[in-house]
Design an enzyme around this catalytic site. Structure first.
Site, PDB file in Angstrom:
ATOM      1  NE  ARG A 172      42.502   0.115 111.337  1.00  0.00           N
ATOM      2  CZ  ARG A 172      41.976  -1.348 111.413  1.00  0.00           C
ATOM      3  NH1 ARG A 172      41.775  -1.641 112.883  1.00  0.00           N
ATOM      4  NH2 ARG A 172      41.730  -2.136 110.577  1.00  0.00           N
TER       5      ARG A 172
ATOM      6  CD  GLU B 171      41.661  -6.193 105.094  1.00  0.00           C
ATOM      7  OE1 GLU B 171      40.883  -5.511 105.054  1.00  0.00           O
ATOM      8  OE2 GLU B 171      42.832  -5.993 105.991  1.00  0.00           O
TER       9      GLU B 171
END
Length: 429
Positions: A274, A64
């Site tokens: 990740r 984000e």
């Protein structure tokens, strides 16, 4: 409802606060900013905001935050008199935020307890609160609405996984959604879903995906060879970058890499889980398979470049774009296992051919359009080796796919400007 919500949060804090303190006491780097999460700021912490109107943006984590960079830069140009505050929930997102030059102040997002949220709003006094993607915090929404502070949701999306859960509690969500001044959604499907949950049609607009407006931050005109030198990758090797991988994927990627090695000895692998905290277990997995590897944080101590057949294990955050720039072919993880996929546009931005697995639920439309444009390919686990070998063997194919992906990215740009215009209208009113 809100009293019960606060009580649940207070109960959670009885567990969270000791945990944060313990992690900090033990020297852990993953739990910082406890005071800020409770709405308390050190003396002088808010000095950059003095005598200036404030725009408060919130981006939960790394993805984000990166998506918001183009918007942040546009806001700085459109509203230079405003101080920009960016908050994050995660430490990794906070680390990325601190590197964005246009941000005047980076903070940790407060626990969504009404007392903490009201305290933060009183101190920041924002002219507007901007939430990136679908982070709906009920107390933040309620307290900002009561203080007549407009809230805007930007780059909004509702995934296949989230929609059924939200739909079950739509009677509770409806009043929360209708306290937003505006909701800027990524696609028509996202708009239809937010309307089905109770949002008012006149407050919802399809503005597009901010990720199409990304820039090559920090890379500039540096060539692939220059980036390889930074990461001590062999200049004459073919480099496969596997980014944002998850448990269950590394095994498949390493098995494929070993097969490719038997066919083509001039290949290196860059493996970027990740979650960097998983790197020790991934390192053990490579050692058990007899693969040579070096962690990113150990590169400075290494005097010679990596050899073909070796793996660079990325145990840092914020470097994925640089690593994609150094590669020849990119595989985007979270897609061979049912995670929902990750952002394939970063590879397209750098004109790299991109492969991904079938589980792209969170990026379904983007993945479909990228494949349609010729910039990417969806592969099953058993086909990954053949697809990767074909790309590594054909330089012209790599180049044509990379160019096609970049054209696709630029054709869909414009979400940033549309979002800024929405905010401009609200600030004027």
């Amino acid at each position: 409802m809100y009293l019960l919500y606060d009580l649940i949060w207070l109960f959670c804090c009885l567990l969270l606060v000791p945990w944060y303190l313990l992690r900090r006491h033990c020297g852990g780097k993953n739990r910082q900013g406890l005071r800020e999460r409770l709405g308390w700021y050190a003396r002088g912490r808010l000095a950059p905001l003095e005598n200036r109107p404030v725009l408060w943006l919130h981006a939960v984590s790394v993805g984000e935050t990166r998506a918001a960079i183009s918007l942040i830069r546009a806001l700085k140009k459109a509203f230079p008199e405003y101080a920009l505050v960016l908050s994050n929930v995660t430490e990794t997102g906070h680390a990325i935020a601190r590197e964005i030059a246009e941000i005047d102040l980076c903070l940790f997002f407060p626990f969504d307890i009404s007392l903490a949220v009201r305290r933060v709003l009183r101190q920041l006094r924002p002219a507007m609160v901007v939430i990136v993607e679908t982070e709906i915090w009920p107390n933040l929404v309620r307290c900002a609405h009561r203080a007549s502070i407009p809230l805007v949701l930007v780059n909004g999306r509702i995934s296949d996984r989230s929609f059924p859960r939200y739909h079950k509690i739509r009677s509770l969500l409806r009043p929360v959604l209708n306290r937003f001044a505006f909701l800027c959604m990524q696609t028509r499907q996202d708009r239809e879903r937010i309307l089905a949950l109770g949002a008012s049609p006149e407050r919802v607009e399809v503005s597009g995906n901010l990720k199409f407006d990304m820039s090559c931050d920090g890379i500039g005109n540096r060539s692939s060879q220059e980036m390889r030198a930074v990461y001590k990758l062999p200049a004459d090797a073919l480099v496969w970058v596997a980014g944002s991988t998850h448990p269950g994927e590394e095994e498949q990627i390493l098995e494929t890499f070993e097969k490719i090695q038997r066919q083509n000895t001039g290949v290196c692998l860059v493996l970027a889980p990740r979650h960097p905290g998983r790197c020790p277990e991934v390192g053990q997995l490579m050692t058990s398979r007899g693969l040579g590897w070096t962690a990113r944080t150990d590169l400075d101590r290494r005097k010679t470049p990596l050899q073909t057949g070796e793996v660079l294990l990325v145990d840092t955050v914020g470097e994925l774009l640089n690593l994609y720039a150094a590669g020849d072919v990119v595989f985007v993880g979270g897609s061979l296992v049912p995670v929902g996929g990750h952002n394939v546009l970063e590879a397209a931005l750098l004109k790299k051919p991109v492969l991904f697995g079938p589980h792209m639920e969170n990026f379904r439309e983007i993945a479909h359009l990228l494949v349609e444009a010729g910039g990417g390919r969806m592969v099953q686990a058993e086909d990954l080796g053949d697809a990767m070998s074909a790309l590594l063997a054909d330089r012209q194919l790599r180049q044509s796919m990379g160019e096609a992906g970049f054209r696709f990215l630029r054709q869909h740009a414009g979400a940033t400007q549309r979002t800024v215009e929405v905010m401009r209208r609200l600030l004027r009113s």
